[in-house]
Design a protein around this motif. Structure first.
Motif: not given
Length: 338
Positions: A332, A60, A144, A37, A171
């Motif tokens: 990600k 996460e 997330c 993240c 985000i």
């Protein structure tokens, strides 16, 4: 067990630790996936508020229950679980008002207390959600996406409302998805054309705006001069956050989702003229997690394009800077454990 520790800014180390003890009311979770993240990246570079070193990063998380220290009708050994990483006190005014996400004494895994970049972690069973119907990848993305779902719920988005999302990172992408599911007309603004292209394919915003050109003019054109009634800033950039009010409609709202180590400053005259409402949006609640899990179960969101890089736990320290560099275009990064 193998554990990655952020020993100090710009230093990740692979260490060996004992498997954690499991207290009453807890479960031992064997970690299978860890999403990287922006919080982890900021912590690595020494820019994360509410942070101290050394720290095991990672919030996460998905895994399977390896041990239970209580009789629990909802959970069993071997269940796949997503982890709610916000450990609240249950007693402060925020908790009493049903807002554990902003508990006065909150302990967020990977921030205030050690997180999930390790093979096993002990977690209160109240912070585990069974997700046997999802993959480990999907379950690790839930947190997330829940940040975005929570921000949209805070803003009480209405159908056909013009919404601006500033920042097309993970985000911001989650905000776009849940604003679209709420029926909003979504405008996304970013400085990166590559990010805007990815948004168009993955989140299907109604409009994209290049922040390097003339965004105020473009947004005015899109909204027939009204401007968006909800402006979400997901950048964590102080310049962007200080200027977000310029894009808000009179009577509109600004929702700060990104976090920054700085003081916000903007024109009170412009703020009052518009009678703006400002919201902070912090973390998420179990309700938001359930919203995201339901949308994944129903196939409303495809997370596979969202995961742009996979890496093993052992190789992460030597590859962290390379993989998180902005020029990679990674959305990600997913850490995989067997």
């Amino acid at each position: 067990m193998k554990t990655i520790v952020c020993n100090s800014p710009n230093q990740l180390l692979v260490t060996e630790r004992k498997r954690p003890a499991v207290k009453e009311g807890e479960a031992l979770v064997k970690i299978h996936r860890i999403g990287v993240c922006g919080t982890d990246i900021h912590a690595y570079h020494g820019r994360q508020p509410f942070f101290s070193y050394p720290r095991v990063l990672g919030h996460e998380l998905s895994g399977e229950i390896a041990e239970l220290n209580e009789e629990n009708q909802d959970l069993s050994l071997g269940d796949k679980v997503a982890i709610i990483p916000y450990l609240e006190c249950g007693e402060c005014i925020a908790c009493r008002k049903g807002k554990p996400n902003c508990c006065q004494n909150i302990q967020v895994l990977g921030v205030h207390t050690d997180g999930g970049m390790q093979e096993y972690i002990s977690v209160p069973t109240s912070h585990l959600i069974k997700i046997n119907q999802l993959s480990y990848d999907q379950a690790a993305i839930v947190e997330c996406l829940s940040i975005g779902a929570h921000a949209v719920r805070r803003a009480n988005i209405q159908r056909d409302e013009y919404v601006l999302v500033i920042g097309a990172g993970p985000i911001g992408l989650g905000i776009m998805q849940y604003a679209k599911l709420a029926g909003a007309k979504v405008i996304v603004m970013d400085m990166s054309m590559e990010r805007l292209k990815f948004c168009q394919k993955w989140a299907s915003p109604d409009y994209t705006v290049n922040a390097k050109e003339n965004p105020e003019y473009d947004i005015a054109e899109i909204t027939n001069g009204d401007y968006p009634t909800a402006v979400f800033d997901a950048t964590g950039n102080i310049n962007s956050m200080n200027n977000a009010y310029k894009y808000a409609a009179h009577g509109g709202s600004i929702i700060y989702v990104g976090l920054v180590q700085a003081e916000l400053q903007f024109s009170d005259q412009e703020f009052h003229k518009r009678e703006l409402t400002i919201y902070a949006s912090r973390n998420a609640t179990k309700e938001d997690f359930e919203t995201v899990i339901n949308s994944l179960e129903e196939g409303k969101i495809d997370i596979q394009p969202f995961i742009t890089c996979n890496v093993s736990l052992e190789s992460l320290p030597e590859r962290f800077e390379e993989l998180t560099a902005p020029e990679t275009g990674n959305i990600k990064i997913m850490i995989e454990l067997p």
